[in-house]
Design a protein around this motif. Structure first.
Motif, short mmCIF file in Angstrom:
data_model
loop_
_atom_site.label_atom_id
_atom_site.label_comp_id
_atom_site.label_asym_id
_atom_site.label_seq_id
_atom_site.Cartn_x
_atom_site.Cartn_y
_atom_site.Cartn_z
N VAL A 167 -30.89 21.54 -35.39
CA VAL A 167 -31.59 22.61 -35.61
C VAL A 167 -32.90 22.48 -35.74
CG1 VAL A 167 -31.90 24.03 -37.75
CG2 VAL A 167 -29.53 23.41 -37.13
N ALA A 168 -33.38 21.09 -35.93
CA ALA A 168 -34.77 20.70 -35.73
C ALA A 168 -35.53 21.21 -34.40
CB ALA A 168 -35.08 19.39 -36.06
N LEU A 169 -34.71 21.44 -33.37
CA LEU A 169 -35.31 21.89 -32.25
C LEU A 169 -35.72 23.32 -32.06
CD1 LEU A 169 -32.76 19.79 -29.82
CD2 LEU A 169 -34.98 19.09 -30.60
N LEU A 170 -35.13 24.01 -33.22
CA LEU A 170 -35.55 25.33 -33.09
C LEU A 170 -37.01 25.68 -33.03
CD1 LEU A 170 -32.83 26.92 -35.82
CD2 LEU A 170 -32.81 26.89 -33.18
N GLY A 179 -54.20 27.75 -19.60
CA GLY A 179 -54.00 26.95 -21.03
C GLY A 179 -52.45 27.29 -21.61
N ALA A 180 -52.47 28.61 -21.57
CA ALA A 180 -51.22 29.19 -22.19
C ALA A 180 -49.80 28.85 -21.45
CB ALA A 180 -51.41 30.84 -22.11
N ALA A 181 -49.92 29.29 -20.21
CA ALA A 181 -48.71 28.72 -19.35
C ALA A 181 -48.56 27.09 -19.37
CB ALA A 181 -49.01 28.90 -17.94
N ALA A 182 -49.69 26.35 -19.46
CA ALA A 182 -49.47 24.93 -19.71
C ALA A 182 -48.82 24.80 -20.94
CB ALA A 182 -50.74 24.23 -19.74
N LEU A 183 -49.21 25.28 -22.06
CA LEU A 183 -48.57 24.87 -23.37
C LEU A 183 -47.18 25.30 -23.31
CD1 LEU A 183 -48.90 24.33 -26.06
CD2 LEU A 183 -49.78 26.51 -26.70
N ALA A 184 -46.86 26.49 -22.73
CA ALA A 184 -45.27 26.75 -22.50
C ALA A 184 -44.67 25.69 -21.85
CB ALA A 184 -45.33 28.31 -22.09
N ILE A 185 -45.13 25.28 -20.98
CA ILE A 185 -44.69 24.01 -19.95
C ILE A 185 -44.46 22.84 -20.82
CG2 ILE A 185 -44.63 22.48 -18.01
CD1 ILE A 185 -46.12 24.92 -16.72
N VAL A 186 -45.39 22.40 -21.53
CA VAL A 186 -45.47 21.13 -22.46
C VAL A 186 -44.28 21.38 -23.45
CG1 VAL A 186 -46.76 20.42 -24.28
CG2 VAL A 186 -48.04 20.63 -22.25
N LEU A 187 -44.34 22.68 -24.17
CA LEU A 187 -43.42 22.96 -25.00
C LEU A 187 -41.90 22.74 -24.54
CD1 LEU A 187 -45.01 25.42 -27.14
CD2 LEU A 187 -44.83 22.85 -27.87
N GLY A 188 -41.77 23.35 -23.37
CA GLY A 188 -40.46 23.37 -22.71
C GLY A 188 -40.10 21.86 -22.20
N SER A 189 -41.05 21.35 -21.68
CA SER A 189 -40.51 19.82 -21.40
C SER A 189 -40.46 19.15 -22.50
CB SER A 189 -41.65 19.35 -20.52
OG SER A 189 -41.98 20.02 -19.56
N ALA A 190 -41.09 19.14 -23.55
CA ALA A 190 -40.93 18.46 -24.97
C ALA A 190 -39.52 18.88 -25.60
CB ALA A 190 -42.03 18.73 -26.03
N PHE A 191 -39.24 19.96 -25.42
CA PHE A 191 -37.67 20.40 -25.69
C PHE A 191 -36.66 19.84 -24.86
CE2 PHE A 191 -35.48 23.88 -28.29
CZ PHE A 191 -34.12 23.72 -27.50
N VAL A 192 -36.77 19.76 -23.63
CA VAL A 192 -36.02 18.95 -22.88
C VAL A 192 -35.62 17.51 -23.43
CG1 VAL A 192 -35.04 18.16 -20.63
CG2 VAL A 192 -36.15 20.50 -20.92
N ALA A 193 -37.08 16.84 -23.66
CA ALA A 193 -37.11 15.38 -23.92
C ALA A 193 -36.45 15.05 -25.11
CB ALA A 193 -38.52 14.91 -23.67
N THR A 194 -36.90 15.99 -25.92
CA THR A 194 -36.34 15.86 -27.50
C THR A 194 -34.90 15.78 -27.41
OG1 THR A 194 -38.50 16.82 -28.42
CG2 THR A 194 -36.74 16.64 -29.88
N THR A 195 -34.46 16.87 -26.76
CA THR A 195 -32.90 16.96 -26.61
C THR A 195 -32.10 15.57 -26.36
OG1 THR A 195 -33.25 19.39 -26.45
CG2 THR A 195 -31.01 18.27 -25.78
N LEU A 196 -32.83 15.23 -25.00
CA LEU A 196 -32.14 14.11 -24.49
C LEU A 196 -32.14 12.53 -25.34
CD1 LEU A 196 -33.24 14.66 -20.80
CD2 LEU A 196 -31.09 14.91 -21.64
N LEU A 197 -33.52 12.71 -26.12
CA LEU A 197 -33.76 11.55 -27.25
C LEU A 197 -32.82 11.76 -28.43
CD1 LEU A 197 -37.69 11.26 -27.06
CD2 LEU A 197 -35.89 9.61 -26.01
N ALA A 198 -32.67 12.93 -28.68
CA ALA A 198 -31.92 13.24 -29.92
C ALA A 198 -30.50 12.91 -29.47
CB ALA A 198 -31.77 14.47 -30.32
N GLY A 199 -29.97 13.30 -28.23
CA GLY A 199 -28.60 12.82 -27.85
C GLY A 199 -28.35 11.13 -27.86
N ALA A 200 -29.48 10.64 -27.37
CA ALA A 200 -29.21 9.10 -27.24
C ALA A 200 -29.41 8.51 -28.76
CB ALA A 200 -30.52 8.59 -26.44
N THR A 201 -29.94 9.15 -29.90
CA THR A 201 -30.15 8.72 -31.14
C THR A 201 -28.67 9.19 -31.68
OG1 THR A 201 -32.45 9.11 -31.24
CG2 THR A 201 -31.14 8.95 -33.18
N VAL A 202 -28.11 10.19 -31.38
CA VAL A 202 -27.03 10.41 -31.99
C VAL A 202 -25.73 9.43 -31.63
CG1 VAL A 202 -25.01 12.22 -31.73
CG2 VAL A 202 -27.31 13.01 -32.42
#
Length: 856
Positions: free
Chosen positions: A730-733, A17-40
């Motif tokens: 900064v929201a990605l922090l 579970g802990a490792a999966a959570l880290a992967i979930v958050l890491g992947s969400a970080f990547v996706a959020t960054t890409l989505l934020a870039g598209a929004t910008v």
């Protein structure tokens, strides 16, 4: 082995579970960054393109006449062509008057920037449509008559008083201007005949009024052919699509893509950090499953099968967790965009979640590659353990030495990385505004950052124990504190790995906080230099002087902190170096303090003696440089030689009062400058001041018509966009912090499992449960302290280096330290370390000492 891998995942779902959570958050970080870039990207385009309505092409020129704009409309494939008008005229309705920006009714409604809300657009001569709030201030409605007044600037060339022209028109429609700061929408749309009358009386026949025009192509036209036809129709034209023009406009205030590059640099480092955190967490987790893998070896599984089962399990876990992370990112971005859009009405933030197949693929591949890559080395190491040896209890083995062989590689990586970072800073400083050199410096800087980070990770087993011993002294000499300190430094390898997870997360937080604050401060300073005066009030250059009531309107408004009055004279300006010879209005301070109004730091001490301050646009127009010598000649023949200083002042040249007195002792006050108060809503201030001036005009009909200018609203718009983009970054922090805490908690939990016998022994020797909890809590706090201190120092250094590289093209970079944020990060890391010890401590004290001593 696929069935084995799935069975292992089901049987050890809790531990995964802990490792999966880290992967979930890491992947969400990547996706959020890409989505934020598209929004910008979408937001920047929408904001900058708002002033061009639905045009297909934007035509740029040093100057075009109205007839030449009409010629553009005759090019094959062009459905309509209209000038982008910046013409200001004086509107009179009864006793009220205002200055407003005028333009012609577009020949195609799709080229209209303001939208019609009531009535109709002008169709015949003598009709106008007016922006609703302007009409309200004038007290005019549909069907009412107003008078348009303008002056012939050609008379100024001959030294005569400008000829005044006027035309009475009827209001037939009300308009709504776009809320964007950058739309530059006309406030009055006139019929074509009225606009041509203004153009014909605007001076000589060859006077060129327009620097931009917009073109709408016919539905079946070919873009390349239309471009070629437009370029051939008039010499010296630049033809761009609206997207290209919007990108150029954005580059003007982001430093030619510096802000975007800054976000990409942060995203790249954040992704690398997230991958390292996930790898560290997963490595420890796989190490704890060595016994299970060894049992498979005992029943006949080959080493290749063992390795394949681990990698299959990792691949399945990575894909599933990445899919969850993608969904989480979409939800976060959708909610965040709606919140930001509601809080920033003046910026047309694109609230669409731009989820493209590329973003989906990138997110899933990131989860897959990071997870499989993190498991590759542990899986290989697990297959090397002999089956019978692997069945032994897994205990953490204390190390006598902290791997001295790692000292040289750690120092080498750290020194090499620091040298590359320094080289990137030097390269960017010498690159000026050359984007290629800046991106080269960025690549070198990222490589240097990763190398130095690798050095810190490799050398953590040497640095962390030293910091833990220092922190142990601060905890005191109690038994739990002494045992915690001894346990924390007993196994430097494990302690360094545990602290590294938090160190990486804290370094990212500190880096992005430092970079964001430095970028915001530096960009604000650059905007201060480019847009030196917030608000100007003028009544023209025809000898009129603003009334005391008009000046008092500015001074009394709560949104304005300081005002200054300028007196002006007409002179001839001549430069020996460039051959410039032009008529200019030169001003000097008559009342007030220029230093309190102008934002340009270069003028903080006032205007130096024998110096003329000119707008920076004079460099582009006349080739003038700082330090050039120019000669000013007054109307009576008096000559004064001055040195040039270029600044962000609007329009008027400035000289010291004594110089203006030499040139014209009878100079009159014609202009007032004002500075917005801190925290004021700039757009509201302009609207309220304009409304107050209009009301004053009705009460004092003899006062000249005042009009407002300045760059404060535009400057505020730039800052609003900058703040919005930085907020997204900064929201990605929060994501990176949670990833780091997951790594710390998981590593501590597994460490406690390894030391169950040790804990049971202490219990058997009389250590109470409370003291055992306190010992583990102290150990977690000490490790968190060490990781946080290293991360803060490294993060500040990375933030400074990254900001210097990204913002070098803007000029001097103001390096900032976010002390408050760093203090919160340190306190949060200590609290998080304490919280991370709660569940492991409960596990350690759950069993009786005799049961725990029986082995895991």
């Amino acid at each position: 082995m696929w069935r084995v891998a799935l069975h292992q995942m089901r049987s050890s779902a809790g531990r995964l579970g802990a490792a999966a959570l880290a992967i979930v958050l890491g992947s969400a970080f990547v996706a959020t960054t890409l989505l934020a870039g598209a929004t910008v990207e979408a937001t920047t385009h929408n904001t900058m393109a708002a002033g061009y309505a639905e045009a297909d092409l934007v035509i740029g020129s040093n100057g075009m006449s109205l007839d030449q704009v009409h010629e553009l409309g005759q090019v094959d494939g062009v459905a309509a062509a209209n000038p982008v008008s910046r013409a200001f005229i004086d509107l009179h309705a009864g006793d009220r008057s205002e200055w407003a920006m005028m333009g012609p009714v577009p020949s195609d409604a799709r080229l209209s920037v303001p939208t019609l809300t009531d009535g109709a657009l002008p169709e015949v001569e003598g009709q106008v449509a007016v922006v609703a709030d302007l009409a309200q201030r004038l007290g005019a409605g549909i069907g009412d008559e107003i008078t348009l007044t303008w002056e012939d600037p050609a008379d100024l060339d001959d030294g005569a008083e400008p000829t005044e022209h006027e035309r009475t028109v009827q209001v037939v429609g009300l308009l709504e201007a776009p809320s964007s700061f950058f739309a530059m929408a006309q406030q009055v749309l006139t019929d074509a005949a009225t606009f041509e009358a203004w153009d014909r009386t605007g001076g000589a026949a060859d006077r060129l009024h327009f620097t931009e025009a917009v073109v709408l192509m016919s539905g079946d036209a070919d873009l390349a052919q239309v471009r070629t036809g437009l370029e051939e129709s008039l010499p010296g034209l630049t033809v761009q699509t609206v997207t290209e023009r919007a990108e150029d406009m954005a580059a003007e205030f982001t430093g030619d893509g510096m802000l975007t590059a800054l976000g990409l640099a942060f995203a790249a480092v954040a992704l690398a950090v997230a991958a390292l955190v996930i790898a560290n967490t997963f490595t420890v987790l796989i190490a704890q499953r060595t016994r299970t893998l060894a049992l498979l070896r005992c029943v006949g599984a080959s080493r290749a099968q063992i390795r394949r089962s681990v990698l299959l399990e990792a691949a399945a876990l990575g894909l599933l967790a990445a899919a969850v992370g993608l969904g989480l990112a979409v939800a976060v971005v959708a909610g965040g965009l709606n919140l930001l859009a509601g809080a920033n009405d003046e910026v047309p933030l694109d609230t669409t979640v731009h989820l493209s197949p590329g973003i989906v693929a990138a997110t899933l591949l990131t989860g897959l590659i990071v997870t499989v890559g993190a498991c590759a080395i542990p899986a290989r190491l697990a297959t090397r353990v002999a089956p019978l040896a692997a069945l032994q209890p897994v205990e953490g083995k204390p190390e006598r030495r902290a791997g001295r062989a790692r000292i040289a590689p750690a120092i080498g990586s750290l020194v090499t990385g620091a040298a590359l970072l320094a080289g990137a800073v030097v390269l960017s400083a010498g690159a000026g505004e050359g984007s290629d050199a800046v991106f080269l410096a960025l690549g070198i800087g990222v490589l240097g950052g990763l190398l130095s980070l690798l050095g810190l990770l490799t050398g953590a087993m040497f640095i962390v124990p030293a910091l833990i011993r220092l922190g142990g002294r601060l905890l005191g000499r109690s038994v739990p504190a002494r045992i915690a300190t001894a346990n924390a430094v007993r196994n430097p390898r494990r302690t360094g790995a545990t602290a590294s997870a938090l160190m990486i997360g804290v370094a990212l937080v500190a880096m992005m906080s430092t970079g964001a604050l430095t970028a915001q401060e530096s960009l604000s300073r650059n905007l201060d230099e480019r847009f030196g005066v917030d608000l100007t009030m003028s009544v023209g250059h025809n000898g009129a002087e603003p009334s005391r009531g008009q000046v008092q309107v500015l001074a009394d408004h709560p949104g304005i902190s300081e005002t200054v009055l300028l007196e002006q004279a007409v002179v001839e300006l001549r430069s020996a170096r460039t051959g410039t010879d032009t008529t200019e209005f030169v001003g000097a301070v008559a009342e007030g303090s220029l230093e309190q109004v102008v934002r340009d730091a270069d003028l903080a001490g006032g205007i130096p003696e024998r110096t003329i301050v000119l707008p920076r646009s004079y460099h582009d127009w006349y080739g003038l440089e700082d330090g050039d010598e120019v000669t000013l000649t007054a109307q009576d023949g008096t000559e004064v030689s001055l040195r040039v200083h270029l600044s962000g002042i609007p329009g008027t040249a400035l000289v010291p009062p004594e110089v203006l007195a030499e040139l014209d002792e009878s100079a009159q006050i014609t202009t007032a400058w004002a500075r917005f108060a801190d925290g004021a809503d700039e757009l509201d201030v302009v609207r309220e001041v304009q409304a107050a001036l209009t009301d004053l005009q009705a009460a004092s009909p003899g006062d000249p018509t005042a009009w407002l200018g300045g760059s404060g609203v535009e400057r505020a718009g730039y800052q609003e966009v900058i703040s919005t983009l930085l907020t997204i970054v900064v929201a990605l922090l929060g994501v990176s912090v949670v990833i780091a805490l997951v790594g710390v908690a998981n590593t501590l939990s597994l460490s406690v499992l390894e030391r169950r016998r040790e804990s049971a022994t202490l219990r058997a020797l009389g250590l109470s449960r409370g003291r055992l909890r306190g010992m583990l809590a102290a150990e977690a706090v000490l490790i968190s302290f060490a990781g946080a201190v290293i991360g803060i120092v490294a993060g500040v250094a990375y933030g400074w280096a990254g900001s210097t590289v990204m913002l070098a093209g803007l000029g001097d970079v103001t390096l900032m330290v976010p002390w408050r944020d760093l203090a919160l990060v340190l306190a949060g890391a200590l609290v998080a370390g304490l919280a991370a010890s709660v569940l492991p401590a409960r596990s350690a004290v759950r069993d009786a000492p005799v049961v725990a001593l029986a082995g895991p």
